[in-house]
Scaffold this motif. Sequence first.
Motif, short mmCIF file in Angstrom:
data_model
loop_
_atom_site.label_atom_id
_atom_site.label_comp_id
_atom_site.label_asym_id
_atom_site.label_seq_id
_atom_site.Cartn_x
_atom_site.Cartn_y
_atom_site.Cartn_z
N PHE A 138 0.85 -1.27 -0.10
CA PHE A 138 0.01 0.01 0.06
C PHE A 138 0.92 1.27 0.01
O PHE A 138 0.53 2.17 -0.93
N ILE A 139 2.01 1.23 0.92
CA ILE A 139 2.86 2.39 0.98
C ILE A 139 3.46 2.55 -0.21
O ILE A 139 3.68 3.71 -0.89
N LEU A 162 1.69 4.17 -3.22
CA LEU A 162 1.33 5.66 -3.18
C LEU A 162 2.80 6.39 -3.67
O LEU A 162 2.28 7.41 -4.37
N TYR A 163 3.75 5.75 -3.67
CA TYR A 163 5.15 6.64 -4.31
C TYR A 163 5.75 6.11 -5.45
O TYR A 163 6.68 6.54 -5.94
N ILE A 185 -8.85 -1.19 -2.31
CA ILE A 185 -8.64 0.06 -2.74
C ILE A 185 -9.31 0.32 -4.29
O ILE A 185 -10.02 1.39 -4.29
#
Length: 115
Positions: free
Chosen positions: A15-16, A19-20, A59
């Motif tokens: 998930f993290i 994001l990037y 998501i």
Amino acid sequence: MKFLAAFFLTALLAFIGGLYAPWWIIAPVAFLVAILIPQQPWKSWATGFLAVFFTWGIIAFWIDSNNLSLLSTKIGELIGVGHKPFLLVVLSGLVGGLVAGFGALTGFYLRTSKR
């Protein structure tokens, strides 16, 4: 206990990372978790698969419900499945789960290989 730890660590890092980084970050994440937390091969694959399947599914469902299924309707028409948002959520989770599962399995085999 290892299964749950690997599951939650993979889900959190996927998930993290999502994001990037690009979408394929899930494969190196599952790979690294499988190296760090030793399990049997089928458990490594299942951990990577299930963690990302549920993460991406949640998501995708959240995004779909926030835009009133407009995007899933258009994508469904584009790929020929009609207006079936749930099917697209499952397909999204399936693709991510397979990539992460095989990434985790690769990590298991690298960790157990003898040079």
